[in-house]
Design a protein around this motif. Structure first.
Motif, PDB file in Angstrom:
ATOM      1  N   THR A 395       5.245 -10.252  -2.138  1.00 31.15           N
ATOM      2  CA  THR A 395       4.059  -9.507  -1.638  1.00 31.15           C
ATOM      3  C   THR A 395       3.097  -9.916  -2.650  1.00 31.15           C
ATOM      4  OG1 THR A 395       5.764  -7.771  -1.019  1.00 31.15           O
ATOM      5  CG2 THR A 395       3.253  -7.009  -1.207  1.00 31.15           C
ATOM      6  N   TYR A 397      -0.468  -7.995  -3.608  1.00 25.89           N
ATOM      7  CA  TYR A 397      -1.129  -6.647  -3.516  1.00 25.89           C
ATOM      8  C   TYR A 397      -2.452  -6.807  -3.785  1.00 25.89           C
ATOM      9  CZ  TYR A 397       3.888  -5.029  -3.582  1.00 25.89           C
ATOM     10  OH  TYR A 397       5.009  -4.711  -3.644  1.00 25.89           O
ATOM     11  N   ALA A 406      -0.903  -4.121   0.673  1.00 23.53           N
ATOM     12  CA  ALA A 406       0.405  -4.945   0.393  1.00 23.53           C
ATOM     13  C   ALA A 406       0.453  -5.815   1.633  1.00 23.53           C
ATOM     14  CB  ALA A 406       1.908  -4.009   0.543  1.00 23.53           C
ATOM     15  N   ARG A 408       2.398  -8.994   3.461  1.00 26.64           N
ATOM     16  CA  ARG A 408       3.655  -9.801   3.370  1.00 26.64           C
ATOM     17  C   ARG A 408       3.922 -10.590   4.649  1.00 26.64           C
ATOM     18  NH1 ARG A 408       6.909  -4.657   2.551  1.00 26.64           N
ATOM     19  NH2 ARG A 408       6.270  -4.814   0.725  1.00 26.64           N
TER      20      ARG A 408
END
Length: 554
Positions: A395, A397, A406, A408
Motif C-alpha cells: 500500500t 499512503y 491508501a 492499493r
C-alpha cells in the motif's frame, strides 16, 4: 553521575507496563564504555531485531531513511484509492494497523479498510514509532501508548517549554532531543538511561580550539549505534551507555542545524537543514563528508543512493558517483520514498502551462532509481494522490489535502467487479438479486455510512468518525502548511497545531494543503467508511474535473 540524574525529566507512573523503576547504573560502568564502542558501528546489529515491518516509524523505521528493501513494484494501472481518513501527521504502519495523529489526538486505523480502531483524544502528539505492542509519540512530552487500545502506558515530561524532537525507538530505548539535550529513555517505563547536554568539537576541522555544542532535536539508529547531530557536527553513540563512537565535525551546518533531519543506512548518514546545506558522512567512520546543496531538508536514502527534492528539481545521486540524475520542475518534489529499485515522488502543482510546463504537475511518479527512467505516472485526474507518507505491505499512503489516502492494487473483488455481484451485473454494488437488503440506496452506498446524504465536499457525510468536515486545515493551524513555503519545518508551529514544527508528512518538512474547504477530498472517504467502490472512485473523478480544484504549490 550527572548524566544519569533526573533533574529535567519527571517520568510518571501512569499505566506503567513495567513498574520496576529506572535501570540501575553500576559504579564501574565507564570502564566498559570504551570497549563496547570499539566494536561499533556494526551493520549486523539491527535497531529492533524482532520487528518485521516495512514502515513502523514516522520515516520508515528507526533509521528514518524513508526507504524499503522490497522485491516487488507497484502497477499504476491497478492502483486504486481504497480508503481515506482525516490525518494531520506522519504515519507508522505495524500490526496491520496505521497509526497517525488527527485533529483531536492520536488514532489507529485498520490498514485493510481504514476503520477506526481507537483514538486517544487526551494526547497531543505526533511522530509515531511502533515497537512491539507500544506506540511512542512526542509533542510536549514523550508518551507510550498501548497499541491495542491507545491507553497510556507511561509519560515522560520535561522541565522546559521547548517542544520535543521526533522519537527514535531502538535498542530498548527512546532517543529524543529536548532543548539542546539528548535523552535516552527506557522503553519499559520512560526512565532515563542516559542524557547528554553537549559534545566537545572544534568549530571547524582545522581549528585547534574546541567548544561545547548542544544537540539538535533529531536522531536516527542503525548499525548498532544512535546517530545524533549537534551544532558542532554529527555524532555516533553506543546506545546502552552513551559512549561516543565517532564525531564528525561539520562546520557548514552552523546555527541552521536546529531544523535538521538525520537519516541513516549501513553505509551513510545524511543530515540536512533549512539553509540549502545537506551533508553525507560515512556511517561507519564519520569520515568523507560530502556537501550537497539543496533547498530541502526532506531526504530519502538507501545503501546506494540519496534522494532530495526542492522547489526546482528532484535530485538523485549515487554515493560512489557512478551516476547522477535529476528531474527539472517548477513543482515541489518533496517527501520521496525509495521502494526496491524505484523512487516514488509526488510533484505538486507546477503553476505553468504550455511549452514552459514541467514534465509533471499534481502527479505521483515512479522513477527507476538508477537512471530516472519513468516507470509510470498516476495523475490526480485518475486517482487522488499526494506526497508519500508511507509505503508498507503493498500500500502507498499519500497525503491528499490533509486526508490520508491508501492506494492499493486490485481494490475490487476477485473478478474485478468493484463491489458488484459474482457476475458483475449489479453495478450499483447491491446484493445478488438487486435489492437493497443491506440498506444501501440507489447509488450503492452502504448502511451505517451516510455519505449519500452529505455534501461530497464534506468527505461523504456527517456521521463518519474522525472526519473533519472536509476542512483542509487542522486544529490549531492557521490554514497554511506548517512551513515557510519552502518545505522548512518549525516556522509556524506545524500542521498539528501544537507548535512542534512537525508537519503531516514528517519532521522539518511541510504538509501540502491548499487552505481550501475540502473540494479535493473523496466522497465516502472518511474514518469507518470502508473500501470505496469503483463507482465512487469514478464519481470523484467527475466531481474533481467539474470543480477544477487547484492543488497549490507549497
Amino acid at each position: 553521575m550527572s548524566d544519569w540524574d533526573r533533574r529535567s525529566v519527571l517520568a510518571t507512573g501512569a499505566a506503567l507496563s513495567v513498574g520496576s523503576g529506572m535501570t540501575s547504573i553500576a559504579a564501574g560502568r565507564n570502564d566498559s564504555e570504551e570497549s563496547a564502542a570499539e566494536s561499533l558501528p556494526d551493520p549486523s546489529l539491527e535497531p529492533n531485531p524482532d520487528q518485521d515491518e516495512d514502515w513502523a516509524s514516522f520515516a520508515g523505521d528507526a533509521s528514518h531513511s524513508r526507504s524499503v528493501d522490497a522485491g516487488t513494484e507497484f502497477d499504476a494501472d491497478a492502483l486504486e484509492a481504497v480508503w481515506s481518513v482525516g490525518s494531520t501527521g506522519p504515519v507508522a504502519v505495524a500490526n496491520d494497523t496505521v497509526y497517525t495523529s488527527t485533529a483531536d489526538g492520536v488514532a489507529a486505523f485498520d490498514a485493510a479498510d481504514g476503520t477506526l480502531v481507537w483514538e486517544n483524544t487526551t494526547v497531543d502528539a505526533s511522530e509515531p514509532a511502533v515497537v512491539g505492542e507500544t506506540v511512542y509519540v512526542t509533542g510536549d512530552k514523550v508518551v507510550a501508548l498501548d497499541s491495542s487500545d491507545g491507553s497510556v502506558r507511561w509519560e515522560s515530561e520535561f522541565d522546559t517549554d521547548a517542544l520535543l524532537g521526533s522519537p527514535t525507538v531502538a535498542y530498548g530505548a527512546v532517543y529524543v532531543g529536548v532543548d539542546g539535550t539528548l535523552y535516552a529513555l527506557e522503553t519499559d517505563d520512560g526512565s532515563v538511561r542516559w542524557r547528554k547536554e553537549s559534545i566537545t568539537a572544534p568549530p571547524d576541522p582545522e581549528a585547534d580550539e574546541e567548544a561545547e555544542y548542544e544537540f539538535t532535536s533529531y536522531t536516527a539508529a542503525a548499525n548498532g549505534v544512535v546517530y545524533a547531530l549537534s551544532w558542532g557536527g554529527a555524532v555516533a553513540f553506543e546506545p546502552e551507555t552513551g559512549a561516543e563512537v565517532w564525531l564528525a565535525p561539520i562546520p557548514y551546518l552552523g546555527t541552521a542545524a536546529k531544523n535538521t533531519q538525520v537519516r541513516a543506512t549501513a553505509s551513510t548518514v545524511a543530515v540536512g537543514n533549512s539553509e540549502a546545506e545537506c551533508v553525507l558522512v560515512n556511517a561507519q567512520t564519520g569520515d568523507d563528508d560530502i556537501l550537497v546543496a539543496s533547498e530541502s531538508v526532506d531526504w530519502a536514502l538507501d545503501d546506494e543512493i540519496y534522494v532530495t527534492g526542492t522547489d526546482h528539481q528532484l535530485e538523485v545521486g549515487a554515493y560512489e558517483h557512478e551516476y547522477y540524475w535529476q528531474v527539472e520542475s517548477n513543482a515541489n518534489a518533496g517527501h520521496a520514498a525509495i521502494y526496491g529499485e524505484t523512487v516514488y515522488v509526488y510533484f505538486s502543482d507546477a503553476g505553468s502551462e504550455g511549452e514552459d510546463a514541467p514534465p509533471y504537475s499534481t502527479d505521483l511518479v515512479a522513477l527507476n532509481k538508477h537512471d530516472g527512467t519513468e516507470q509510470w505516472v498516476l495523475s490526480n485526474d485518475d486517482v487522488p494522490v499526494g506526497h508519500v507518507r508511507a509505503i508498507s505491505d503493498g500500500t502507498i499512503y499519500v497525503d491528499r489535502s490533509g486526508e490520508l489516502v491508501a492506494l492499493r492494487e486490485g481494490a475490487g473483488d476477485e473478478d474485478g467487479n468493484d463491489g458488484g455481484d459474482e457476475d458483475g451485473s449489479d453495478e450499483d454494488g447491491s446484493d445478488e438479486d438487486g435489492s437493497d437488503e443491506d440498506g444501501s440506496d440507489e447509488d450503492g452506498s452502504n448502511e451505517g455510512g451516510d455519505q449519500g446524504d452529505g455534501d461530497p465536499a464534506d468527505g461523504g457525510g456527517d456521521g463518519n468518525e474522525g472526519a473533519d468536515e472536509g476542512d483542509d486545515t487542522t486544529e490549531g493551524s492557521d490554514g497554511t502548511d506548517g512551513g515557510n513555503g519552502s518545505d522548512n519545518g518549525g516556522s509556524d508551529g506545524g500542521s498539528n497545531g501544537n507548535g512542534n514544527g512537525n508537519d503531516s508528512a514528517e519532521n522539518g518538512t511541510s504538509n501540502e494543503t491548499d487552505g481550501s474547504s475540502g473540494d479535493d477530498t473523496v466522497p465516502g472517504f472518511t474514518t469507518g467508511a470502508g473500501i470505496v467502490s469503483g463507482a465512487l472512485g469514478l464519481e470523484w473523478v467527475r466531481r474533481q474535473a467539474d470543480s477544477n480544484a487547484d492543488d497549490s504549490t507549497q
